[in-house]
Motif scaffolding. Structure first.
Motif, short mmCIF file in Angstrom:
data_model
loop_
_atom_site.label_atom_id
_atom_site.label_comp_id
_atom_site.label_asym_id
_atom_site.label_seq_id
_atom_site.Cartn_x
_atom_site.Cartn_y
_atom_site.Cartn_z
N UNK A 121 28.81 34.64 38.02
CA UNK A 121 28.81 34.83 36.55
C UNK A 121 30.20 34.57 35.96
N UNK A 122 31.11 34.07 36.77
CA UNK A 122 32.40 33.65 36.26
C UNK A 122 33.53 34.66 36.31
N UNK A 123 33.30 35.80 36.94
CA UNK A 123 34.41 36.75 37.11
C UNK A 123 35.38 36.21 38.15
N UNK A 124 36.66 36.34 37.86
CA UNK A 124 37.67 35.76 38.74
C UNK A 124 38.68 36.81 39.20
N UNK A 141 42.67 36.69 41.49
CA UNK A 141 43.70 35.83 42.05
C UNK A 141 44.66 36.62 42.93
N UNK A 142 45.25 35.93 43.87
CA UNK A 142 46.36 36.50 44.60
C UNK A 142 47.53 36.67 43.65
N UNK A 143 48.31 37.71 43.83
CA UNK A 143 49.44 37.97 42.94
C UNK A 143 50.40 36.79 42.90
N UNK A 144 50.52 36.10 44.01
CA UNK A 144 51.50 35.01 44.11
C UNK A 144 51.14 33.80 43.26
N UNK A 145 49.89 33.70 42.81
CA UNK A 145 49.48 32.53 42.04
C UNK A 145 49.05 32.87 40.62
N UNK A 146 49.03 34.15 40.28
CA UNK A 146 48.60 34.55 38.93
C UNK A 146 49.48 33.90 37.87
N UNK A 147 48.82 33.37 36.85
CA UNK A 147 49.56 32.71 35.78
C UNK A 147 49.87 31.25 36.06
N UNK A 148 49.68 30.81 37.30
CA UNK A 148 49.95 29.41 37.65
C UNK A 148 48.68 28.66 38.06
N UNK A 149 47.78 29.33 38.73
CA UNK A 149 46.54 28.71 39.21
C UNK A 149 45.36 29.20 38.39
N UNK A 150 44.35 28.33 38.29
CA UNK A 150 43.14 28.70 37.56
C UNK A 150 41.92 28.18 38.32
N UNK A 151 40.99 29.08 38.60
CA UNK A 151 39.78 28.71 39.31
C UNK A 151 38.64 28.58 38.32
N UNK A 152 37.77 27.62 38.54
CA UNK A 152 36.61 27.43 37.68
C UNK A 152 35.48 26.80 38.50
N UNK A 153 34.30 26.81 37.94
CA UNK A 153 33.17 26.17 38.62
C UNK A 153 32.24 25.57 37.58
N UNK A 154 31.67 24.44 37.92
CA UNK A 154 30.69 23.76 37.09
C UNK A 154 29.38 23.78 37.87
N UNK A 155 28.51 24.72 37.54
CA UNK A 155 27.28 24.87 38.30
C UNK A 155 26.36 23.67 38.14
#
Length: 120
Positions: free
Chosen positions: A54-57, A59-73
């Motif tokens: 349902x799109x809840x994400x 992140x590891x602390x080391x990548x927060x603010x730099x990486x973004x995860x998404x999915x196209x179902x």
């Protein structure tokens, strides 16, 4: 069974960006949460980012603010947008999928990985 294939890895300079993709095939309906993991040489594999059905994400602390995860179902594809890359982000990145959205349930399916190298 589910097959996962990663793409988009490569060599990039520090401060640059890459977008990883993970294409899923097979028994797609069984997939709930998906995630990206990475393993650097001599280190244990670690969770980078995770996204539920349902799109809840998270992140590891080391990548927060730099990486973004998404999915196209609709395309059965998951992405990882990586910005402001650092040399310590260098690792093999693996796509994974679970038959559950619960974070305490592990991943059931794994891709073969794609290598990301960040030069200083």
């Amino acid at each position: 069974q589910v097959q996962l294939v990663e793409s988009g890895g490569g060599l990039v300079q520090a401060g640059g960006s890459l977008r990883l993709s993970c294409a899923a095939s097979g028994n797609i309906l069984s997939i709930k949460a998906m995630g990206w993991y990475r393993q650097a040489p001599g280190k244990q594999r670690e969770l980078v980012a995770r996204i539920t059905s349902v799109g809840n994400t998270n992140y590891a602390d080391s990548v927060k603010g730099r990486f973004s995860i998404s999915r196209d179902n609709a395309k059965d594809t998951m992405y990882l947008q990586m910005n402001s890359l650092k040399p310590e982000d260098t690792a093999a990145y693996y796509c994974a999928a679970s038959r559950s959205d619960y974070i305490y349930v592990g991943m059931h399916y794994w891709g073969k990985g794609t290598l990301v190298t960040v030069s200083s």
